[in-house]
Design a protein around this motif. Structure first.
Motif, PDB file in Angstrom:
ATOM      1  N   PHE A 207       0.865  -1.593   0.151  1.00 27.23           N
ATOM      2  CA  PHE A 207       0.261  -0.327   0.191  1.00 27.23           C
ATOM      3  C   PHE A 207       1.004   1.125   0.267  1.00 27.23           C
ATOM      4  O   PHE A 207       1.803   1.158   0.900  1.00 27.23           O
ATOM      5  CB  PHE A 207      -0.987   0.100   0.944  1.00 27.23           C
ATOM      6  N   VAL A 208       0.317   2.093  -1.088  1.00 26.14           N
ATOM      7  CA  VAL A 208       1.662   3.034  -1.438  1.00 26.14           C
ATOM      8  C   VAL A 208       0.919   4.622  -1.361  1.00 26.14           C
ATOM      9  O   VAL A 208      -0.046   4.762  -1.800  1.00 26.14           O
ATOM     10  CB  VAL A 208       2.104   2.626  -2.455  1.00 26.14           C
ATOM     11  N   ARG A 209       1.850   5.128  -0.777  1.00 25.17           N
ATOM     12  CA  ARG A 209       1.100   6.788  -0.858  1.00 25.17           C
ATOM     13  C   ARG A 209       2.176   7.503  -2.051  1.00 25.17           C
ATOM     14  O   ARG A 209       3.014   7.996  -1.930  1.00 25.17           O
ATOM     15  CB  ARG A 209       1.200   7.434   0.515  1.00 25.17           C
ATOM     16  N   GLY A 210       0.818   7.997  -3.114  1.00 22.56           N
ATOM     17  CA  GLY A 210       1.446   8.860  -3.603  1.00 22.56           C
ATOM     18  C   GLY A 210       1.732   8.515  -5.019  1.00 22.56           C
ATOM     19  O   GLY A 210       2.939   7.265  -4.852  1.00 22.56           O
ATOM     20  N   ASP A 211       2.143   9.321  -6.041  1.00 22.78           N
ATOM     21  CA  ASP A 211       2.539   8.649  -7.722  1.00 22.78           C
ATOM     22  C   ASP A 211       3.830   7.918  -7.621  1.00 22.78           C
ATOM     23  O   ASP A 211       4.481   7.096  -8.044  1.00 22.78           O
ATOM     24  CB  ASP A 211       2.484   9.532  -8.223  1.00 22.78           C
ATOM     25  N   SER A 212       5.151   9.414  -6.778  1.00 16.98           N
ATOM     26  CA  SER A 212       6.554   8.575  -6.842  1.00 16.98           C
ATOM     27  C   SER A 212       6.940   7.261  -6.055  1.00 16.98           C
ATOM     28  O   SER A 212       7.693   6.800  -6.907  1.00 16.98           O
ATOM     29  CB  SER A 212       6.615  10.244  -7.086  1.00 16.98           C
ATOM     30  N   VAL A 213       6.190   7.363  -5.162  1.00 16.91           N
ATOM     31  CA  VAL A 213       6.286   6.106  -4.031  1.00 16.91           C
ATOM     32  C   VAL A 213       6.249   4.332  -5.452  1.00 16.91           C
ATOM     33  O   VAL A 213       6.602   3.443  -5.503  1.00 16.91           O
ATOM     34  CB  VAL A 213       5.219   6.054  -2.636  1.00 16.91           C
ATOM     35  N   ARG A 214       4.250   4.717  -6.099  1.00 16.53           N
ATOM     36  CA  ARG A 214       3.859   3.686  -6.662  1.00 16.53           C
ATOM     37  C   ARG A 214       5.074   3.712  -7.945  1.00 16.53           C
ATOM     38  O   ARG A 214       5.151   2.139  -8.352  1.00 16.53           O
ATOM     39  CB  ARG A 214       2.526   4.185  -7.233  1.00 16.53           C
ATOM     40  N   LYS A 215       5.789   4.458  -8.745  1.00 13.06           N
ATOM     41  CA  LYS A 215       6.125   4.166  -9.557  1.00 13.06           C
ATOM     42  C   LYS A 215       7.696   3.664  -9.398  1.00 13.06           C
ATOM     43  O   LYS A 215       7.878   2.497 -10.437  1.00 13.06           O
ATOM     44  CB  LYS A 215       6.629   5.675 -10.802  1.00 13.06           C
ATOM     45  N   ALA A 216       8.049   3.934  -7.452  1.00 16.16           N
ATOM     46  CA  ALA A 216       9.296   3.066  -7.886  1.00 16.16           C
ATOM     47  C   ALA A 216       9.117   1.883  -7.205  1.00 16.16           C
ATOM     48  O   ALA A 216       9.649   1.446  -7.769  1.00 16.16           O
ATOM     49  CB  ALA A 216       9.956   4.141  -6.580  1.00 16.16           C
ATOM     50  N   VAL A 217       8.238   1.749  -6.420  1.00 19.03           N
ATOM     51  CA  VAL A 217       7.718   0.324  -6.438  1.00 19.03           C
ATOM     52  C   VAL A 217       7.663  -0.561  -7.188  1.00 19.03           C
ATOM     53  O   VAL A 217       7.785  -1.893  -7.592  1.00 19.03           O
ATOM     54  CB  VAL A 217       6.256   0.584  -5.068  1.00 19.03           C
ATOM     55  N   LYS A 218       6.738  -0.326  -8.751  1.00 14.36           N
ATOM     56  CA  LYS A 218       6.355  -1.009  -9.753  1.00 14.36           C
ATOM     57  C   LYS A 218       7.620  -1.011 -10.266  1.00 14.36           C
ATOM     58  O   LYS A 218       7.965  -2.628 -11.149  1.00 14.36           O
ATOM     59  CB  LYS A 218       5.048   0.161 -10.365  1.00 14.36           C
ATOM     60  N   GLY A 219       8.055  -0.065 -10.593  1.00 17.86           N
ATOM     61  CA  GLY A 219       9.837  -0.070 -11.362  1.00 17.86           C
ATOM     62  C   GLY A 219      10.811  -1.334 -10.497  1.00 17.86           C
ATOM     63  O   GLY A 219      11.083  -2.405 -11.355  1.00 17.86           O
ATOM     64  N   VAL A 220      10.430  -1.463  -8.883  1.00 24.04           N
ATOM     65  CA  VAL A 220      11.262  -2.324  -8.724  1.00 24.04           C
ATOM     66  C   VAL A 220      11.137  -3.949  -7.990  1.00 24.04           C
ATOM     67  O   VAL A 220      10.953  -4.911  -8.977  1.00 24.04           O
ATOM     68  CB  VAL A 220      11.547  -1.739  -6.941  1.00 24.04           C
ATOM     69  N   ALA A 221       9.604  -3.697  -8.489  1.00 26.24           N
ATOM     70  CA  ALA A 221       9.121  -5.351  -8.887  1.00 26.24           C
ATOM     71  C   ALA A 221       9.154  -5.688  -9.622  1.00 26.24           C
ATOM     72  O   ALA A 221       9.768  -7.156 -10.223  1.00 26.24           O
ATOM     73  CB  ALA A 221       7.293  -4.842  -8.314  1.00 26.24           C
ATOM     74  N   THR A 222       8.696  -5.131 -11.044  1.00 23.87           N
ATOM     75  CA  THR A 222       8.805  -5.556 -12.237  1.00 23.87           C
ATOM     76  C   THR A 222      10.969  -6.002 -12.796  1.00 23.87           C
ATOM     77  O   THR A 222      11.274  -6.770 -13.322  1.00 23.87           O
ATOM     78  CB  THR A 222       9.547  -4.365 -13.355  1.00 23.87           C
ATOM     79  N   ARG A 223      12.254  -5.529 -11.419  1.00 27.80           N
ATOM     80  CA  ARG A 223      13.187  -5.451 -12.001  1.00 27.80           C
ATOM     81  C   ARG A 223      13.506  -6.535 -11.057  1.00 27.80           C
ATOM     82  O   ARG A 223      13.961  -7.756 -11.672  1.00 27.80           O
ATOM     83  CB  ARG A 223      14.115  -4.649 -10.618  1.00 27.80           C
ATOM     84  N   ILE A 224      12.572  -7.422 -10.172  1.00 25.95           N
ATOM     85  CA  ILE A 224      13.189  -8.375  -9.571  1.00 25.95           C
ATOM     86  C   ILE A 224      12.330  -9.806 -10.407  1.00 25.95           C
ATOM     87  O   ILE A 224      12.807 -10.466 -10.140  1.00 25.95           O
ATOM     88  CB  ILE A 224      12.442  -7.952  -7.926  1.00 25.95           C
ATOM     89  N   ALA A 225      11.106  -9.517 -10.761  1.00 24.26           N
ATOM     90  CA  ALA A 225      10.392 -10.760 -11.925  1.00 24.26           C
ATOM     91  C   ALA A 225      11.637 -10.740 -12.238  1.00 24.26           C
ATOM     92  O   ALA A 225      11.685 -12.103 -12.821  1.00 24.26           O
ATOM     93  CB  ALA A 225       9.012  -9.923 -12.577  1.00 24.26           C
ATOM     94  N   HIS A 226      12.166 -10.203 -13.415  1.00 25.77           N
ATOM     95  CA  HIS A 226      12.813  -9.705 -14.584  1.00 25.77           C
ATOM     96  C   HIS A 226      14.080 -10.877 -13.964  1.00 25.77           C
ATOM     97  O   HIS A 226      14.415 -12.068 -14.838  1.00 25.77           O
ATOM     98  CB  HIS A 226      13.027  -8.684 -14.717  1.00 25.77           C
TER      99      HIS A 226
END
Length: 251
Positions: A207-226
């Motif tokens: 659960f994230v607060r704000g667009d910048s945190v969402r983008k950062a978490v989403k980017g890291v999640a993609t990196r971990i998936a790869h």
């Protein structure tokens, strides 16, 4: 010591047990949890403090307020900074938790995060205190403690049983601000996922607060998936914290 003659109403007992599991809560959160208005919330806080069952402390963590002097909880000449917090005494928490939690008081460095987690709990499970529905961080630290006296895995902000599928228990993580430098966010998210997998959980809900945190978490999640040779993480979801609180009537 607490006054043995005090008789709490059932709703006050529920608030007290909930507070013990969550360490404590700000007065603003107490008002939301009680659901009876500010006057009733302040009254129960005054009674719990007077009878030695709870402490009241003002915590300044940079929030702009506005803050007003409390005739009950502040000295007359004090200019208040930050919200008032109520938290159970060690003795009272011990009674509800059935283990000695040690001494604790809210700190400026963690007060905002604890508030967000507690509000999220109210949004998802209300005042339910069954630890099988919501297992708080405080309980997880006890349950996952090893012979060394400390957990050997990442401790999530909570575990949450999915009410749409009771066979699933999710790890909860609340992220309020960006973690910068030296891969801190990736290390934290990787540890959260590995701890969820190690404990046979359904996955991790961020659960994230704000667009910048969402983008950062989403980017890291993609990196971990790869890194795991996956297109996406099947056991990882990102949710908007504030939208959740608004939708559930906590904000």
């Amino acid at each position: 010591m607490s006054d043995p003659d005090i008789r709490l109403q059932p709703w006050e007992t529920l608030i007290e047990e909930f507070s013990c599991q969550q360490y404590g809560m700000s007065f603003d959160t107490l008002i939301k949890a009680a659901g009876r208005g500010a006057k009733a919330a302040y009254k129960v806080a005054k009674r719990l403090k007077k009878t030695g069952r709870a402490h009241v402390l003002r915590v300044d963590y940079g929030s702009s307020g506005p803050w007003r002097n409390s005739k009950t909880f502040d000295e007359p000449d004090v200019v208040p900074h930050g919200p008032l917090w109520i938290y159970p005494t060690r003795e009272i928490a011990w009674g509800y938790l059935e283990f000695d939690p040690g001494e604790w008081e809210p700190k400026a460095s963690t007060a905002a995060h604890l508030t967000a987690v507690t509000e999220l709990r109210l949004a998802l499970t209300g005042l339910e205190t069954n630890p099988q529905a919501w297992t708080s961080e405080r309980l997880l630290r006890r349950w996952l403690k090893t012979d060394t006296g400390r957990p050997d895995v990442h401790i999530h902000d909570a575990w949450f049983r999915d009410f749409t599928d009771p066979d699933k228990v999710w790890a909860i993580e609340v992220e309020l601000s960006r973690k910068f430098g030296d891969g801190r966010l990736q290390r934290t998210m990787t540890a959260a996922l590995e701890a969820a997998e190690r404990n046979d959980l359904a996955g991790v809900l961020y659960f994230v607060r704000g667009d910048s945190v969402r983008k950062a978490v989403k980017g890291v999640a993609t990196r971990i998936a790869h890194q795991r040779n996956l297109d996406h993480l099947p056991n990882f979801e990102i949710h908007d914290l504030d939208a959740t609180l608004v939708r559930k009537g906590v904000r």
